[in-house]
Design an enzyme around this catalytic site. Structure first.
Site, PDB file in Angstrom:
ATOM      1  CB  CYS A   1      -8.827  -0.789   4.460  1.00 29.78           C
ATOM      2  SG  CYS A   1      -9.676  -2.373   4.398  1.00 29.78           S
TER       3      CYS A   1
ATOM      4  CD  GLU B   1      -5.361   1.059   2.424  1.00 30.33           C
ATOM      5  OE1 GLU B   1      -5.261   0.010   3.056  1.00 30.33           O
ATOM      6  OE2 GLU B   1      -6.061   1.175   1.404  1.00 30.33           O
TER       7      GLU B   1
ATOM      8  NE  ARG C   1      -4.000  -1.910   0.316  1.00 27.95           N
ATOM      9  CZ  ARG C   1      -3.955  -3.232   0.094  1.00 27.95           C
ATOM     10  NH1 ARG C   1      -2.877  -3.783  -0.407  1.00 27.95           N
ATOM     11  NH2 ARG C   1      -5.006  -3.978   0.339  1.00 27.95           N
TER      12      ARG C   1
HETATM   13  N1  EPU Z   1     -12.181  -9.353  10.731  1.00 23.43           N
HETATM   14  C1  EPU Z   1     -12.830  -9.307  11.939  1.00 23.43           C
HETATM   15  N2  EPU Z   1     -13.596  -8.201  12.198  1.00 23.43           N
HETATM   16  C2  EPU Z   1     -13.733  -7.183  11.311  1.00 23.43           C
HETATM   17  C3  EPU Z   1     -13.057  -7.238  10.082  1.00 23.43           C
HETATM   18  C4  EPU Z   1     -12.278  -8.355   9.824  1.00 23.43           C
HETATM   19  O1  EPU Z   1     -12.732 -10.202  12.759  1.00 23.43           O
HETATM   20  O2  EPU Z   1     -14.449  -6.221  11.616  1.00 23.43           O
HETATM   21  C5  EPU Z   1     -11.388 -10.547  10.428  1.00 23.43           C
HETATM   22  C6  EPU Z   1     -11.969 -11.330   9.258  1.00 23.43           C
HETATM   23  O3  EPU Z   1     -12.972 -12.224   9.685  1.00 23.43           O
HETATM   24  C7  EPU Z   1     -10.759 -12.021   8.684  1.00 23.43           C
HETATM   25  C8  EPU Z   1      -9.621 -11.038   8.964  1.00 23.43           C
HETATM   26  O4  EPU Z   1     -10.085 -10.152   9.980  1.00 23.43           O
HETATM   27  O5  EPU Z   1     -10.505 -13.212   9.382  1.00 23.43           O
HETATM   28  C9  EPU Z   1      -9.216 -10.228   7.716  1.00 23.43           C
HETATM   29  O6  EPU Z   1     -10.359  -9.519   7.245  1.00 23.43           O
HETATM   30  P1  EPU Z   1     -10.661  -9.305   5.687  1.00 23.43           P
HETATM   31  O7  EPU Z   1     -10.677 -10.639   5.010  1.00 23.43           O
HETATM   32  O8  EPU Z   1     -11.887  -8.462   5.601  1.00 23.43           O
HETATM   33  O9  EPU Z   1      -9.414  -8.576   5.145  1.00 23.43           O
HETATM   34  P2  EPU Z   1      -8.671  -7.265   5.655  1.00 23.43           P
HETATM   35  O10 EPU Z   1      -7.296  -7.668   6.065  1.00 23.43           O
HETATM   36  O11 EPU Z   1      -9.475  -6.497   6.651  1.00 23.43           O
HETATM   37  C10 EPU Z   1      -7.625  -6.668   3.344  1.00 23.43           C
HETATM   38  C11 EPU Z   1      -7.407  -5.367   2.624  1.00 23.43           C
HETATM   39  C12 EPU Z   1      -8.658  -4.982   1.866  1.00 23.43           C
HETATM   40  C13 EPU Z   1      -9.039  -6.093   0.903  1.00 23.43           C
HETATM   41  C14 EPU Z   1      -9.258  -7.372   1.725  1.00 23.43           C
HETATM   42  C15 EPU Z   1      -9.569  -8.590   0.851  1.00 23.43           C
HETATM   43  C16 EPU Z   1      -5.897  -3.900   3.867  1.00 23.43           C
HETATM   44  C17 EPU Z   1      -5.796  -2.782   4.836  1.00 23.43           C
HETATM   45  N3  EPU Z   1      -7.132  -4.315   3.600  1.00 23.43           N
HETATM   46  O12 EPU Z   1      -8.630  -6.407   4.337  1.00 23.43           O
HETATM   47  O13 EPU Z   1      -8.328  -3.832   1.101  1.00 23.43           O
HETATM   48  O14 EPU Z   1     -10.238  -5.765   0.207  1.00 23.43           O
HETATM   49  O15 EPU Z   1      -8.044  -7.681   2.452  1.00 23.43           O
HETATM   50  O16 EPU Z   1      -8.381  -9.062   0.306  1.00 23.43           O
HETATM   51  O17 EPU Z   1      -4.874  -4.368   3.357  1.00 23.43           O
HETATM   52  C18 EPU Z   1      -8.263  -1.438   1.062  1.00 23.43           C
HETATM   53  O18 EPU Z   1      -7.058  -1.548   0.867  1.00 23.43           O
HETATM   54  O19 EPU Z   1      -8.837  -0.338   1.087  1.00 23.43           O
HETATM   55  C19 EPU Z   1      -9.034  -2.654   1.314  1.00 23.43           C
HETATM   56  C20 EPU Z   1     -10.294  -2.600   1.683  1.00 23.43           C
END
Ligand code: EPU
Length: 308
Positions: A219, A289, A170
């Site tokens: 995010c 971010e 990022r």
């Molecule tokens: N989770 C929770 N509670 C929440 C949110 C997430 O427990 O409120 C848990 C989920 O259940 C999962 C883990 O945290 O086990 C990761 O969550 P998620 O799969 O939603 O992925 P993320 O790490 O929160 C990243 C990217 C997103 C991208 C998704 C899908 C970053 C900061 N975020 O989110 O990118 O869409 O993976 O690959 O790297 C962005 O960059 O703007 C963005 C939204």
């Protein structure tokens, strides 16, 4: 702050006093005093050269999907409006920076080219995606980027392949007035039905885990190494926390949503409260971010973890 325009700038299409609520997906910010929208690379280059000559600062806006604006911005803002043409040569696709990011991913899928499926749910412009090295599902832009064209702050046009260290999670080196003009991705031949199925799956996953029906900026914080910011925020019990109409999404902790009339300042305060609470609960310092714009700050470092 320019009271009147240098002559060289007046030939570039522009509008005045455009509310940032119309230029950002979060729908916050004051007035954009000068919005320049070059329709060709030559116009963009003329703009940058004129600014360099006059010693005039400017800001670059993409799709406005990763941005919190605080108040009015008086310095000229440039948002490219290049012809929406994709060029295909073999397995390579070249898109202008102002092309829609999702539209590019869908066009690649339609053409039976595999590699951009991860991008099919990430809003914004191609330029913004390159600049942020946008990613999802373990893939990011630098994985497919073959070459990019950009203008230096002096207005010199450069085309090059990415090199080690230029793109990280990022983040890229393309800050401080480097303006991306176009990007070329190198993809792979694939089965169109399989690519479409992957695109649909990604979009569905995103639709069920993220609050896409509310105004948001994706995010808000980067994931700390090996951790999920969303989970940390969730476990700190912060979902539903509000400052004015800015709210930590009950669906996904790392999304802040605008419930109506939130201001940029509401979002900044909410971000600070979330950061402080996560630090206290988990001992982890979250880094923003999203980009934060406020008049007078040249996207340097502002609050800890929250660049302004
Ligand atoms: N989770 C929770 N509670 C929440 C949110 C997430 O427990 O409120 C848990 C989920 O259940 C999962 C883990 O945290 O086990 C990761 O969550 P998620 O799969 O939603 O992925 P993320 O790490 O929160 C990243 C990217 C997103 C991208 C998704 C899908 C970053 C900061 N975020 O989110 O990118 O869409 O993976 O690959 O790297 C962005 O960059 O703007 C963005 C939204």
């Amino acid at each position: 702050m320019p009271r009147s325009l240098p002559d060289a700038l007046s030939t570039v299409p522009h509008r005045t006093d455009v509310p940032f609520s119309r230029l950002t997906t979060l729908g916050v910010g004051g007035i954009c005093r000068w919005l320049f929208e070059p329709v060709s690379e030559a116009q963009a280059q003329g703009f940058v050269r004129a600014c360099a000559r006059e010693g005039m600062a400017f800001r670059i806006l993409g799709g406005g999907s990763n941005l919190v604006v605080l108040g009015d911005i008086q310095v000229p803002v440039l948002r490219l409006d290049l012809p929406r043409e994709l060029r295909r040569e073999g397995l390579e696709l070249t898109a202008p920076a102002s092309h829609g990011h999702i539209a590019l991913a869908l066009a690649a899928a339609k053409a039976g080219l595999s590699g951009l499926e991860f991008a099919s749910g990430i809003p914004g412009s191609v330029g913004g995606a390159v600049r942020m090295n946008a990613g999802a599902y373990g893939r990011e832009w630098v994985d497919v980027l073959a070459r990019y064209r950009f203008l230096t702050p002096a207005g010199d046009l450069i085309e090059k392949a990415p090199e080690p260290g230029e793109f990280e999670y990022r983040r890229s080196w393309l800050t401080g007035g480097q303006m991306i003009l176009s990007a070329t991705v190198r993809l792979a031949e694939g089965d169109p039905l399989r690519i479409q199925a992957q695109v649909s799956e990604n979009r569905e996953k995103r639709g069920t885990s993220q609050p896409l029906s509310s105004r948001n900026a994706g995010c808000i914080f980067k994931n700390p190494p090996g951790r999920s910011a969303g989970r940390l925020i969730d476990e700190a019990g912060l979902k539903g926390l509000k400052v004015g109409d800015a709210e930590v999404s009950p669906e996904h902790g790392n999304f802040l949503v605008n419930r109506g009339k939130a201001s940029g300042e509401d979002f900044l305060e909410l971000m600070e409260r979330v950061r402080a609470a996560v630090l206290e609960r988990h001992g982890v310092s979250l880094e923003a971010e999203v980009e934060i714009w406020r008049e007078g700050s040249a996207s340097g470092r502002g609050l800890p973890g929250i660049p302004c």
